[in-house]
Scaffold this active site. Sequence first.
Site, PDB file in Angstrom:
ATOM      1  N   THR A  74       0.633  -1.126   0.059  1.00 18.82           N
ATOM      2  CA  THR A  74      -0.191  -0.134  -0.110  1.00 18.82           C
ATOM      3  C   THR A  74       0.667   1.525  -0.163  1.00 18.82           C
ATOM      4  OG1 THR A  74      -1.597  -0.999   1.347  1.00 18.82           O
ATOM      5  CG2 THR A  74      -1.631   1.003   1.164  1.00 18.82           C
ATOM      6  N   ASN A 156      -5.589  -8.903  -8.224  1.00 14.82           N
ATOM      7  CA  ASN A 156      -5.775  -9.549  -6.959  1.00 14.82           C
ATOM      8  C   ASN A 156      -7.162 -10.837  -6.630  1.00 14.82           C
ATOM      9  OD1 ASN A 156      -6.028  -7.142  -6.599  1.00 14.82           O
ATOM     10  ND2 ASN A 156      -6.845  -7.392  -4.567  1.00 14.82           N
ATOM     11  N   SER A 204       5.390  -6.195  -2.681  1.00 13.27           N
ATOM     12  CA  SER A 204       5.112  -6.570  -1.205  1.00 13.27           C
ATOM     13  C   SER A 204       5.553  -7.298  -0.676  1.00 13.27           C
ATOM     14  CB  SER A 204       3.233  -6.365  -0.507  1.00 13.27           C
ATOM     15  OG  SER A 204       3.097  -6.907  -0.064  1.00 13.27           O
ATOM     16  N   THR A 242      13.792   4.568  10.369  1.00 12.62           N
ATOM     17  CA  THR A 242      14.601   3.504  10.410  1.00 12.62           C
ATOM     18  C   THR A 242      13.887   2.684   9.892  1.00 12.62           C
ATOM     19  OG1 THR A 242      15.002   4.724  12.893  1.00 12.62           O
ATOM     20  CG2 THR A 242      15.337   2.218  12.431  1.00 12.62           C
ATOM     21  N   CYS A 334      -9.522  -6.459   1.541  1.00 12.81           N
ATOM     22  CA  CYS A 334      -9.837  -5.065   2.170  1.00 12.81           C
ATOM     23  C   CYS A 334     -11.157  -5.239   2.101  1.00 12.81           C
ATOM     24  CB  CYS A 334      -9.167  -3.831   1.819  1.00 12.81           C
ATOM     25  SG  CYS A 334      -7.409  -4.799   1.502  1.00 12.81           S
TER      26      CYS A 334
HETATM   27  C1  LIG Z   1      -2.754  -5.773  -5.822  1.00 11.60           C
HETATM   28  C2  LIG Z   1      -2.588  -5.713  -4.741  1.00 11.60           C
HETATM   29  N1  LIG Z   1      -1.843  -4.135  -4.966  1.00 11.60           N
HETATM   30  C3  LIG Z   1      -1.612  -3.855  -3.176  1.00 11.60           C
HETATM   31  C4  LIG Z   1      -1.896  -4.362  -2.024  1.00 11.60           C
HETATM   32  C5  LIG Z   1      -1.605  -4.183  -0.941  1.00 11.60           C
HETATM   33  O1  LIG Z   1      -0.101  -4.676   0.089  1.00 11.60           O
HETATM   34  P1  LIG Z   1      -0.303  -4.792   1.401  1.00 11.60           P
HETATM   35  O2  LIG Z   1      -1.057  -5.087   2.127  1.00 11.60           O
HETATM   36  O3  LIG Z   1       1.309  -5.624   1.517  1.00 11.60           O
HETATM   37  O4  LIG Z   1      -0.064  -3.144   1.854  1.00 11.60           O
HETATM   38  C6  LIG Z   1      -2.368  -5.657  -2.019  1.00 11.60           C
HETATM   39  C7  LIG Z   1      -2.421  -6.207  -1.175  1.00 11.60           C
HETATM   40  O5  LIG Z   1      -3.337  -7.312  -1.454  1.00 11.60           O
HETATM   41  C8  LIG Z   1      -2.878  -6.253  -3.475  1.00 11.60           C
HETATM   42  O6  LIG Z   1      -3.113  -7.666  -3.763  1.00 11.60           O
END
Ligand SMILES: Cc1ncc(COP(=O)(O)O)c(C=O)c1O
Length: 389
Positions: A74, A156, A204, A242, A334
């Site tokens: 994110t 995703n 990520s 940090t 989410c």
């Molecule tokens: C396509 C995509 N982008 C961004 C993210 C966000 O990543 P993070 O959970 O590391 O903040 C996700 C997490 O589900 C994702 O699937």
Amino acid sequence: MEPTYIYMDHAATTPMHPEALQAYQLAALQTPGNPSSLHRWGRQARSRITTARDSLARALGCRPDELLFTGGGTEADNAALFGAARAQRARDPQRIGIVTTAVEHHAVLHAAERLAAEGFALTVLPVDAAGRVSVADAEAAIGPATAVVSVMYGNNETGTLQPVAQLGELARLHGAVMHCDAVQALGYARIDLGALPVDLLSLSAHKIGGPQGVGALYVRTGTPWEPLLYGGSQERRRRAGTENVPGIAAFGAAAQLAADTLDARREQAEAVREALLGGLLARLGPGIVSVHGDPDCQGRLPHILNIGIEGVSNETLLMNLDLQGIAASGGSACTSGSLQPSHVLTAMGLAPHLCKNSVRFSFGLGNTIEQADKTAEITATIVARLRKR
Ligand SMILES: Cc1ncc(COP(=O)(O)O)c(C=O)c1O
């Protein structure tokens, strides 16, 4: 983990790989120094970050100094969008266009909406029934006023791949910065930044066997981009604060493993997916089970299977699956808690009641064909019972 638990929610998060966990523990317990300190624990911490950066750079075909570590995917997405949009507008006040797609993760979509509230001109491209954006639509939307184009590598919720290379060429043609969210693709697609025309790429750690809360942003040398965070001079002044040394060390170990075993990971995920889908179709039939996304394996990531089950609400099904020791998800992590129909499936043209019949199974290390068979059997039994009601 409970030995009989069948975890098929790897696109939400993956359990840490034992080698990544070991790297985490070494960094946290053996030499828990601040990488900015000059003493030996500090130097050791710095060297762990360098090792991780080198591993990630090798996996992606880029230079280590083009990678900066973040607090997750994110943050990488936000840093990419805000950083490139602001830098482009500072160079040329006319460059205020943001072009993205309706199926991006909310980390991109909500950041783009925020930029629109700050005066940028946002274009959200539609997708077809498979969830793919059309190059012709992008061609019509990208022009000399475009500051940033942001299109994900693979989705995703459905796994559908986007024509990132073609869109990157278009962006280049017009002097726009091309950003790609590759959070779900890392470990399942061969990403070669030497060949892919992308300027910014988000990653990520927790999707590939690394820890949660760690990510990375690739910034191609020379890209108009400015940092999101100000403070200390960490990450060559591109991300103050940090560093999460244990997390970064573990991310490096996971990235190395993912790169070394890419073909095997792809094959294993595809085989598990095929076994589960085949088992469900055989038991319930295509009139009840439909696949959301691109059915062709060339057009999707191998580790995601999004299906609709006619007449069964995903919440009820997921609860029943959980009671039987199977973890899946109702879309992206989410949105699944919020009862909203998925914005991805909605953009693909699915009616709201069909979005609420959709379940995402996603695969990773530890999943087997036997687990897929068992999941198909248990799911079919639950579905038959629920449909009788
Ligand atoms: C396509 C995509 N982008 C961004 C993210 C966000 O990543 P993070 O959970 O590391 O903040 C996700 C997490 O589900 C994702 O699937």
